[in-house]
Design an enzyme around this catalytic site. Structure first.
Site, PDB file in Angstrom:
ATOM      1  N   LYS A 116      23.841  15.019  21.961  1.00  0.00           N
ATOM      2  CA  LYS A 116      24.413  14.438  23.164  1.00  0.00           C
ATOM      3  C   LYS A 116      26.085  14.609  22.959  1.00  0.00           C
ATOM      4  CE  LYS A 116      20.886  12.579  25.357  1.00  0.00           C
ATOM      5  NZ  LYS A 116      20.667  12.647  26.757  1.00  0.00           N
ATOM      6  N   SER A 118      21.851   3.334  27.463  1.00  0.00           N
ATOM      7  CA  SER A 118      21.985   2.622  26.409  1.00  0.00           C
ATOM      8  C   SER A 118      21.365   3.253  25.088  1.00  0.00           C
ATOM      9  CB  SER A 118      20.971   1.247  26.528  1.00  0.00           C
ATOM     10  OG  SER A 118      19.643   1.663  26.812  1.00  0.00           O
TER      11      SER A 118
END
Lengths: 311, 311
Positions: free
Chosen positions: B50, B75
């Site tokens: 990511k 989250s």
């Protein structure tokens, strides 16, 4: 022992081992306030540095000896390493293991082509069986840690680390049987002008620490440590090297080993065994000495039952 | 999108990301009867791929936009990635997280300098909060997977893999939100003449599989998978790429994911998260198709709570 000889050992075993990577972590560097270089022998063939010494010991046998095979007693990483090293060199390996050794360890040895000889538990039983195999088969006994050729082979992990990073101030290695520690010391002495070697050892099995003080090989009364690879004691081939040259032995508590293990798993994202975490636990404990220094750590192996973790 | 543009994206983010290693295992090759190359994004900064997309998305903002910060709702790994990517580029990151998110995830975000905005659980609550922050702070919203700049950033993992091994037959990647899968497809299309992309997806959240069949974005009724990073659904930016170019989506059962996870941990000696194991589980399931082929697997990340393992 001199530098060219060690270099020759390294060249000899290179075709049979991995040159393992050296990993770093910015986060662990910040935590240690030092630069830490992890030599990852968990990525070595059979998952541990033992492959180096086992390969070298077999390569140094005569043709006659090779034809009759090798024998050792071990239920740990050396059993697997000797089995695969022997298979790679078309040599038969007899592995004396307690009959109550975990099935997973037995099947690993079989998977690498080792012939398992079961014995009762205890030191006498396994030594008796190993002697029987030597007599019956003419096989050469190779000790997991107290053997010059094994020690020289183990030295090659630190040789590679110093080839990659020649300005280390300290290398930390775990001490159990003493083969890796003695080899690491030889490498540091011959491949660096400045690098000193510090051992990490569990308090629970601090025979090496006590041996340094008493000047003779001490044994352990208990084996109550999670670092199952470090429960053994030193031998007459490696103890003189350790006694003369080790900078220090830093003892660590069980909770420090587990904390170190978890840090390595979670932050480095690598699977290492508790014995490896002992060396990094010693780094964490030696914070003052290592501050702003360049530190090598030998991650000795990664063979661990992931369904039985201490977290 | 063309090859030079993707190359430019890669050059742009290079200073801020790791070029992660590609690992192999003889034993897993034997098991698969194929050559498997694992692109280890578990070693990426913040422990997941990511970081690539988050960095690219911020780099592409105007100076004015950068001065007002970025906001996302996550989250998971994107929360940490956007926080660190923003910190590296002196940009403020607002992370909308459910108030009941695990404390360890919150403290990771804070550790990377992200500002946490707590919200109630549920999609509406988090979207509402994200819109509020955009209005109040003028921050730019960056979606974790359905954003062109994020997708192009995620493509760079497969670009590196194909730079290292340009003759792969297939790359397997997990599919959750679809950013990694779409990026991997773009990389394969532009950096290889032959490489096809196959996605791995848990049966329990097989929205992407069903979307391919129905031709529109499907959602999941449950989120009952250990692969917590794959519970999300596709978006209008990545679905067209996936629909047109994905070779196949192979669905895997939970026990297959856990078996794959354990194999990677024990044999490769690396810590990976369950979502990563989904891609290798698909490889294991596709045994016929991959036999004697050269296979890439994107190991998406390694952020896992080691005290809560499925073994």
């Amino acid at each position: 022992m001199d530098k060219p000889t060690l270099q020759k050992v390294h060249n000899l075993i290179k075709p049979y081992i991995h040159r393992t990577p050296v990993l770093t972590s910015e986060l662990l560097n910040e935590l240690c306030e030092a630069e830490v270089f992890f030599k990852c022998e968990n990525f070595q063939k059979t998952g541990a540095f033992k492959m180096r010494g086992a390969t070298h010991a077999i390569l140094n046998l005569t043709k006659e000896q090779k034809s009759k095979g090798v024998v050792t007693h071990s239920s740990g990483n050396f059993a697997q390493a000797l089995s695969l090293a022997a298979k790679n060199l078309n040599v038969k390996a007899y592995i004396v293991m307690p009959e109550n050794a975990p099935e997973v360890k037995k099947s690993a040895v079989r998977g690498y082509g080792g012939v398992i000889i079961e014995c009762g538990s205890g030191v006498n039983a396994r030594e008796h069986e190993a002697v029987r195999i030597q007599k019956e088969k003419g096989a050469t006994f190779i000790h997991p840690s107290n053997d010059d050729d094994v020690i020289y082979g183990q030295a090659t992990a630190a040789i590679e680390l110093l080839e990659d990073y020649n300005d280390l101030n300290y290398i930390f290695a775990p001490v159990g049987g003493g083969g890796l520690l003695a080899g690491t010391i030889l490498a540091a002495n011959h491949f660096s002008d400045t690098c000193k070697v510090i051992a990490g050892e569990p308090f629970e099995v601090d025979d090496a620490y006590r041996s340094l003080i008493s000047g003779r090989i001490e044994k352990n009364k208990t084996s109550n440590t999670i670092a199952d690879g470090l429960r053994t004691y030193l031998g007459d081939r490696n103890f003189p090297i350790i006694k003369e040259h080790v900078e220090d032995i830093t003892r660590v508590e069980e909770d420090e080993i587990i904390k170190s293990l978890r840090l390595i798993w979670e932050r480095m994202k690598i699977v290492v065994e508790p014995s490896s975490a002992v060396a990094f636990a010693a780094v964490l404990k030696d914070k003052k000495r290592i501050r702003n220094k360049r530190i090598g750590v030998i991650i000795s192996g990664g063979n661990v039952d992931v369904s039985n973790l201490p977290f």
